[in-house]
Scaffold this motif. Structure first.
Motif, PDB file in Angstrom:
ATOM      1  N   VAL A  38       0.855  -1.181   0.000  1.00  0.00           N
ATOM      2  CA  VAL A  38       0.000   0.000   0.000  1.00  0.00           C
ATOM      3  C   VAL A  38       0.892   1.232   0.000  1.00  0.00           C
ATOM      4  O   VAL A  38       1.854   1.315   0.770  1.00  0.00           O
ATOM      5  CB  VAL A  38      -0.928   0.026   1.233  1.00  0.00           C
ATOM      6  CG1 VAL A  38      -1.784   1.285   1.239  1.00  0.00           C
ATOM      7  CG2 VAL A  38      -1.795  -1.217   1.274  1.00  0.00           C
TER       8      VAL A  38
ATOM      9  N   ALA B  83      -4.947   6.385  -2.597  1.00  0.00           N
ATOM     10  CA  ALA B  83      -3.874   5.428  -2.325  1.00  0.00           C
ATOM     11  C   ALA B  83      -3.632   4.577  -3.561  1.00  0.00           C
ATOM     12  O   ALA B  83      -4.520   4.393  -4.399  1.00  0.00           O
ATOM     13  CB  ALA B  83      -4.259   4.533  -1.150  1.00  0.00           C
TER      14      ALA B  83
ATOM     15  N   LEU C 237      -2.703   0.669  -4.534  1.00  0.00           N
ATOM     16  CA  LEU C 237      -2.884  -0.640  -3.905  1.00  0.00           C
ATOM     17  C   LEU C 237      -2.311  -1.711  -4.834  1.00  0.00           C
ATOM     18  O   LEU C 237      -2.767  -1.875  -5.964  1.00  0.00           O
ATOM     19  CB  LEU C 237      -4.373  -0.891  -3.653  1.00  0.00           C
ATOM     20  CG  LEU C 237      -5.091   0.260  -2.930  1.00  0.00           C
ATOM     21  CD1 LEU C 237      -6.578   0.213  -3.191  1.00  0.00           C
ATOM     22  CD2 LEU C 237      -4.779   0.226  -1.448  1.00  0.00           C
TER      23      LEU C 237
ATOM     24  N   PHE D  63      -6.724  -6.885  -3.474  1.00  0.00           N
ATOM     25  CA  PHE D  63      -7.259  -5.566  -3.814  1.00  0.00           C
ATOM     26  C   PHE D  63      -7.882  -5.649  -5.202  1.00  0.00           C
ATOM     27  O   PHE D  63      -7.224  -6.034  -6.166  1.00  0.00           O
ATOM     28  CB  PHE D  63      -6.167  -4.502  -3.807  1.00  0.00           C
ATOM     29  CG  PHE D  63      -5.554  -4.252  -2.456  1.00  0.00           C
ATOM     30  CD1 PHE D  63      -6.338  -3.845  -1.381  1.00  0.00           C
ATOM     31  CD2 PHE D  63      -4.195  -4.408  -2.255  1.00  0.00           C
ATOM     32  CE1 PHE D  63      -5.772  -3.605  -0.133  1.00  0.00           C
ATOM     33  CE2 PHE D  63      -3.620  -4.167  -1.022  1.00  0.00           C
ATOM     34  CZ  PHE D  63      -4.406  -3.764   0.044  1.00  0.00           C
TER      35      PHE D  63
ATOM     36  N   VAL E 121      -7.551   0.376   5.879  1.00  0.00           N
ATOM     37  CA  VAL E 121      -7.291   0.210   4.435  1.00  0.00           C
ATOM     38  C   VAL E 121      -8.018  -1.013   3.897  1.00  0.00           C
ATOM     39  O   VAL E 121      -8.685  -0.962   2.849  1.00  0.00           O
ATOM     40  CB  VAL E 121      -5.779   0.111   4.172  1.00  0.00           C
ATOM     41  CG1 VAL E 121      -5.502  -0.425   2.762  1.00  0.00           C
ATOM     42  CG2 VAL E 121      -5.105   1.462   4.352  1.00  0.00           C
TER      43      VAL E 121
END
Length: 296
Positions: free
Chosen positions: A49, A74, A76, A122, A165
């Motif tokens: 991350v 962010a 990922l 993710f 997250v």
């Protein structure tokens, strides 16, 4: 934005990326990186991350897509997902909080989070962060600067950050790791599994990919096809990932000089090792060692 009490703009001698702080523990590692040059295409055996802390907006290449890294978003990266830092030389540097998280540590929170060590954890390569993630990321960065040796504090802050997250960016309630799921997943050819084990056990002993191919008993084309099908990356990327993890451990934890570490990892010239480390980790090995050994 970052509070006024602590500035993260630490002095550095020349215009090149560097590690400002490194936090390590059973969680894996967290790097606070001052980035002003690209990183090569690479991969990690962890979920990864990336959060902007300070400086210019920037971007990463994840597989074949460019994705933004901003104060509100962010990046990922799944385990073994090829990616690179695509720095724009026209922009100022960016301070990035980079998380490399061990699946076994995440499993202490919820058993099915061991899935973080597999592709697809993710669903997307980037996403908008919540105000809580923003605050936790800034708190983590400030703690690493103010108390570089306080592992207990780092792990406490990182725990809250990673829970936020994962709850934000994964369908974690539906993510399951069962014998049924594993049995249905792609199997790894026995010959390729043997090669991967050889790489992990002693990456420095692998001088040429052709040596791995000749020992595998399969053709060159079949070797590359089977390897990428099994791990999602090329043999070279897999080897470099193993070298980097071994290098990070040796630089951080051993007293060996950098020339000896370079030789043990198969680099004929120490300068080649230094360039490899910088291009993959965002810091010189000497700079990385210095910030991992800061006192409590």
């Amino acid at each position: 934005m970052i509070g006024n009490a602590i500035s993260l703009k630490l002095p550095y001698d020349q215009r090149m990326s560097s590690a400002l702080r490194i936090a390590q523990g059973k969680f894996g590692r967290v790097a606070l990186l001052d980035m002003d040059r690209p990183l090569v295409r690479h991969a990690h055996p962890h979920c990864h991350v990336l959060l902007k802390v300070e400086g210019a907006d920037t971007q990463f290449s994840v597989r074949d897509d460019l994705v933004p890294l901003t104060y509100d978003s962010a990046v990922l990266v799944n385990a073994w997902e090829p990616h690179a830092y695509a720095h724009d030389a026209r922009r100022p540097p960016t301070i990035i909080l980079a998380l490399y998280i061990e699946p076994r540590w995440l499993a202490e929170f919820r058993p099915n989070w061991t899935a973080s060590g597999r592709p697809g954890f993710f669903a997307q390569a980037a996403g908008a962060i919540t105000p809580r993630i923003r605050v936790l990321a800034d708190d983590m960065a400030r703690a690493m600067v103010a108390e570089p040796g306080n592992r207990s504090l780092h792990e406490t802050l990182l725990s809250a950050l990673m829970v936020s997250v994962i709850e934000r960016f994964t369908p974690w309630r539906e993510t399951a790791v069962s014998l049924r799921d594993l049995a249905r997943g792609p199997s790894i050819d026995r010959r390729i599994r043997t090669v991967a084990a050889q790489i992990k056990s002693d990456p420095g002993a692998v001088r040429q990919i052709d040596d791995l191919i000749s020992g595998s008993g399969v053709s060159r084309a079949q070797f590359f096809r089977l390897f990428e099908t099994s791990f999602g990356v090329s043999p070279r990327v897999y080897l470099n990932a193993a070298r980097l993890e071994r290098a990070v451990q040796a630089v951080s934890d051993s007293e060996a000089n950098l020339s000896a570490i370079s030789e043990s990892l198969g680099f004929s010239v120490p300068a080649h090792f230094s360039r490899f480390f910088h291009d993959h980790a965002g810091s010189s090995p000497s700079g990385f060692r210095a910030v991992t050994r800061m006192p409590v």
